[in-house]
Design a protein around this motif. Sequence first.
Motif: not given
Length: 321
Positions: A295-321
């Motif tokens: 799992f650690t290796q998978w996270m290393l390979d996919n960290a950029e995509v997953e973190l961007k997804g989390l960031y966009e989800a956070w922005k969506s939550d901020q937008k709609f309160g």
Amino acid sequence: MARRNLFQPPPPPSSADEVAAGELKPRFPNTGAMSGVKSTLKDLSSNAVREIPADLIEEDGPRDRLAFPDSDVASLAASIKEHGQQVPIMVRPLADKPGRYKIVYGRRRLRALQSIGLAARALVRTLSDEEAILAQGQENSHRLDPSFIEKALFAAQLSDNGYDQPVILDALAIDKPMLSRMTKVARTIPETVIHMIGSAHGVGRRRWEHLADKIKDSNADLVQIASDLGLDKIPTSDDRFARIVDAISRSDKAASPTKSSPHMIVSDDGKTFAEVKDSPRALTVKMSKVDTPEFTQWMLDNAEVELKGLYEAWKSDQKFG
């Protein structure tokens, strides 16, 4: 071309051989009253020491020393009163104020002479601003060396007053990296606090730089902290410096929140696969390559995509309160 030595008298007039060779034509004969006038003019341009009323000498301009303690001035004044002024000061005429002069070096001696109402024995030089600064620096190289912080303040003043870097380097006999360090310290530590501490001859560059770094990383009001310490009751500037450093350290420690314990993230099957640690400067996620290596290796390979997804989800939550 060799640099002009500002401590030597000006070169004497051309020799008789030069006159005879036609390189310099005498305007007046060397006889009678005119000879006396020429001798007087020659004396004025020579290395002769003149006596000048101390109240005709102004003290403004860049200073290479912090304030003189009253006790030092009083002690020097008593010595001058008993033995006379042994070492002349240097001044230069003020072009816009005929009959008045500006100090080049010897401020403490001038202050002592003013306190007892005596005229100053002075070398008079017609110098440019740059030459005056160089003379000031040369004189200090022959006397008690200013402390690091005094040099740092002097360098900052020269820079603020528009002096070119080569002039500052020559005046202080330092190189560019040292000038950079001095400027950093002088710009970071409030000058008010530096004056509260004093010259601190026993405190070197590294300790001043360390204090400057602590101030940059701190939100504390250093001037207020220094004012509350009663530094005027601490006899030596080295001890005042140490007290300031200690106070800043205690202030930062008190202001920092208690370190939180790492938060361990455990999967549904009971495996601890991540550790989240919160600090004043960062949120750190640490994953074990021992407990969950795949799992650690998978996270290393996919960290950029997953973190961007989390960031966009956070922005969506901020937008709609």
